[in-house]
Write a protein that holds these residues in place. Structure first.
Motif, PDB file in Angstrom:
ATOM      1  N   HIS A 246       0.819  -1.288   0.056  1.00 52.78           N
ATOM      2  CA  HIS A 246      -0.170   0.112   0.059  1.00 52.78           C
ATOM      3  C   HIS A 246       0.964   1.144  -0.067  1.00 52.78           C
ATOM      4  O   HIS A 246       1.697   1.428   0.856  1.00 52.78           O
ATOM      5  CB  HIS A 246      -1.068  -0.078   1.171  1.00 52.78           C
ATOM      6  N   ARG A 248       0.692   5.285   0.153  1.00 53.64           N
ATOM      7  CA  ARG A 248      -0.047   6.381   0.565  1.00 53.64           C
ATOM      8  C   ARG A 248       0.796   7.447   0.105  1.00 53.64           C
ATOM      9  O   ARG A 248       1.697   7.957   0.878  1.00 53.64           O
ATOM     10  CB  ARG A 248      -0.553   6.541   1.803  1.00 53.64           C
ATOM     11  N   ASN A 249       0.450   8.301  -1.079  1.00 51.52           N
ATOM     12  CA  ASN A 249       1.219   9.332  -1.388  1.00 51.52           C
ATOM     13  C   ASN A 249       0.795  10.607  -2.006  1.00 51.52           C
ATOM     14  O   ASN A 249       1.209  11.377  -2.781  1.00 51.52           O
ATOM     15  CB  ASN A 249       2.525   8.566  -2.361  1.00 51.52           C
ATOM     16  N   TRP A 253      -1.825  13.550   1.695  1.00 50.41           N
ATOM     17  CA  TRP A 253      -0.975  12.960   2.662  1.00 50.41           C
ATOM     18  C   TRP A 253       0.362  13.479   2.836  1.00 50.41           C
ATOM     19  O   TRP A 253       0.744  13.356   4.000  1.00 50.41           O
ATOM     20  CB  TRP A 253      -1.052  11.528   2.029  1.00 50.41           C
ATOM     21  N   SER A 314      -2.939   2.108  -4.190  1.00 49.87           N
ATOM     22  CA  SER A 314      -2.524   3.228  -3.871  1.00 49.87           C
ATOM     23  C   SER A 314      -3.644   4.431  -3.939  1.00 49.87           C
ATOM     24  O   SER A 314      -4.534   4.409  -4.788  1.00 49.87           O
ATOM     25  CB  SER A 314      -1.530   3.612  -4.802  1.00 49.87           C
ATOM     26  N   ASP A 315      -3.626   5.429  -3.397  1.00 52.94           N
ATOM     27  CA  ASP A 315      -4.590   6.679  -3.434  1.00 52.94           C
ATOM     28  C   ASP A 315      -4.215   7.769  -4.435  1.00 52.94           C
ATOM     29  O   ASP A 315      -4.712   8.393  -4.937  1.00 52.94           O
ATOM     30  CB  ASP A 315      -4.859   7.447  -2.001  1.00 52.94           C
ATOM     31  N   ASN A 358       1.539   1.196   5.161  1.00 55.53           N
ATOM     32  CA  ASN A 358       2.004   2.540   5.795  1.00 55.53           C
ATOM     33  C   ASN A 358       1.541   2.457   7.359  1.00 55.53           C
ATOM     34  O   ASN A 358       0.361   2.384   7.277  1.00 55.53           O
ATOM     35  CB  ASN A 358       1.350   3.637   4.975  1.00 55.53           C
ATOM     36  N   SER A 361      -1.148   4.946   7.912  1.00 55.22           N
ATOM     37  CA  SER A 361      -2.575   4.876   7.317  1.00 55.22           C
ATOM     38  C   SER A 361      -3.586   4.033   8.029  1.00 55.22           C
ATOM     39  O   SER A 361      -3.271   2.814   8.195  1.00 55.22           O
ATOM     40  CB  SER A 361      -2.030   4.541   5.958  1.00 55.22           C
ATOM     41  N   SER A 364      -4.057   1.152   5.433  1.00 55.52           N
ATOM     42  CA  SER A 364      -3.258   0.091   5.925  1.00 55.52           C
ATOM     43  C   SER A 364      -3.192  -0.724   7.087  1.00 55.52           C
ATOM     44  O   SER A 364      -3.321  -1.918   7.147  1.00 55.52           O
ATOM     45  CB  SER A 364      -1.738   0.568   5.926  1.00 55.52           C
TER      46      SER A 364
END
Length: 398
Positions: A246, A248-249, A253, A314-315, A358, A361, A364
């Motif tokens: 995962h 997160r970026n 974030w 992923s976002d 992460n 997160s 996650s």
């Protein structure tokens, strides 16, 4: 009573058939009563708006609310999930059972969906003139809870045609029913005979989820639709073990991680750092790992499990191109969902041979809890914290 006499074998068979039909009808009636009967629970109900954050945060709160309802012995009304769609100014509410089965939750405690409650029970036990909103203290500089002020608060309750006629401040009570006889204090102050419904402006739970409620995740079972999509996708991967990661970026974030130095246990960080920072404090690398950190850890995990592919959720940036290049010599392929579906992402991550998430997160954290239930291994980017960094922090503390 004497047993009936039968002149022929056919007569005996007809009698046996009649008995069987009677038994089946009786069982059918019992099932019908248990699933559709609108008789109210004398112990009362708990309603709330899952109005903080997106799915990961709402899931944390849900586990806490489930534990809270169990502690008070009130039926938990399962709220819809609050979602935000691009271009829409108001949230949309997705029925709880769109993503999860209700039956497994009922094995732990009494539950029913919000739609069932409003359609079958609310008119009698929670009529419009008795709808009181619960909050800790007044909100938005007013004298009441203002339970429908803002988005998603207003849209959530509007979905069910709910307006409130008053407010109730439950201060100094808390949601922690695991200690200090808090469950008894709630029931003494709000007996179900006088307060059949406790409707909270927000979730009656803490964030992140309390350690005592983490284990309740085992009762969250994906719906058949999500489970099928998950299995179909996994079947399309190359044969052999796969690693789920995962990333997160997104820009939101990045901004959140800028505050990590002032928040040693930011968001879901307790899942790896401990609820009292027993295992260190949050760092920028833990919150927003560099590409170098990601590739280095990923290669190490791939070797340990003999992975043939990796799955990326992923976002924002899935890094598929860079990861494909970095893993070219290892002959490991990189995959993602063609059409983004966060819930399917989570279900796939839960089934990976190894998961890297992460630590900060809550998304996650959901995948990690699901894997913990099944005893599957997981790890985090930038964790464990390097000893030098921990020593430096300890010196600063002194």
């Amino acid at each position: 009573m004497a047993a009936p006499a039968f002149k022929t074998m056919a007569g005996m068979k007809d009698f046996a058939k009649s008995i069987l039909i009677f038994i089946l009808l009786t069982l059918s009636l019992r099932v019908c009563v248990s699933t559709t009967d609108s008789e109210a629970d004398p112990s009362g109900y708990i309603l709330y708006c899952p109005c903080m954050g997106r799915f990961g945060n709402q899931a944390d709160h849900f586990l806490g609310a489930l534990g809270f309802a169990k502690g008070l012995n009130r039926t938990l009304v399962l709220p819809p999930w609050v979602e935000y769609k691009p271009g829409l100014t108001r949230s949309i509410q997705v029925p709880f059972d769109t993503y999860f089965k209700v039956e497994p939750l009922a094995k732990f405690h009494r539950v029913l969906t919000m739609h069932e409650f409003m359609d079958k029970l609310a008119p009698a036990i929670w009529p419009p003139e008795k709808r009181i909103a619960f909050c800790y203290v007044p909100r938005y500089n007013s004298e009441g809870c203002n339970a429908k002020e803002g988005n998603p608060f207003g849209p959530f309750w509007d979905t069910f045609g709910v307006d409130f006629v008053g407010s109730e401040f439950y201060r100094p009570l808390s949601y922690d029913v695991h200690y200090q006889n808090m469950d008894e204090q709630w029931n003494e102050k709000y007996p179900p005979e006088e307060w059949p419904v406790l409707a909270f402006t927000g979730a009656p739970a803490s964030f992140p989820v309390q350690m005592d409620n983490r284990g309740l995740h085992k009762y969250l079972v994906w719906s058949e639709n999500i489970a099928k999509k998950t299995q179909d996708f996994i079947s399309s991967l190359p044969r052999g073990p796969f690693v789920g990661i995962h990333l997160r970026n997104g820009i939101d974030w990045e901004r959140a991680c800028e505050h990590v130095e002032h928040s040693p246990n930011l968001f879901a960080a307790p899942q790896c750092l401990g609820y009292r920072n027993e295992h260190g404090v949050a760092t920028l690398e833990l919150c927003l790992p560099s590409e170098n950190v990601i590739v280095k850890k990923l290669k190490r995990v791939i070797k340990s499990v003999g992975a043939k592919s990796i799955f990326v959720a992923s976002d924002n940036n899935h890094m598929t191109g860079k990861l494909t290049q970095a893993l070219q010599k290892m002959k490991v392929s990189v995959h993602r969902l063609e059409v983004p579906e966060p819930h399917v992402d989570l279900a796939v991550l839960a089934k990976a041979n190894h998961f890297i998430g992460n630590c900060v997160s809550s998304f996650s954290a959901f995948a990690k809890r699901a894997r913990d239930v099944m005893g599957f291994p997981s790890s985090f980017w930038g964790f464990p914290i390097e000893k030098e960094k921990k020593k430096r922090h300890d010196r600063d503390e002194l």
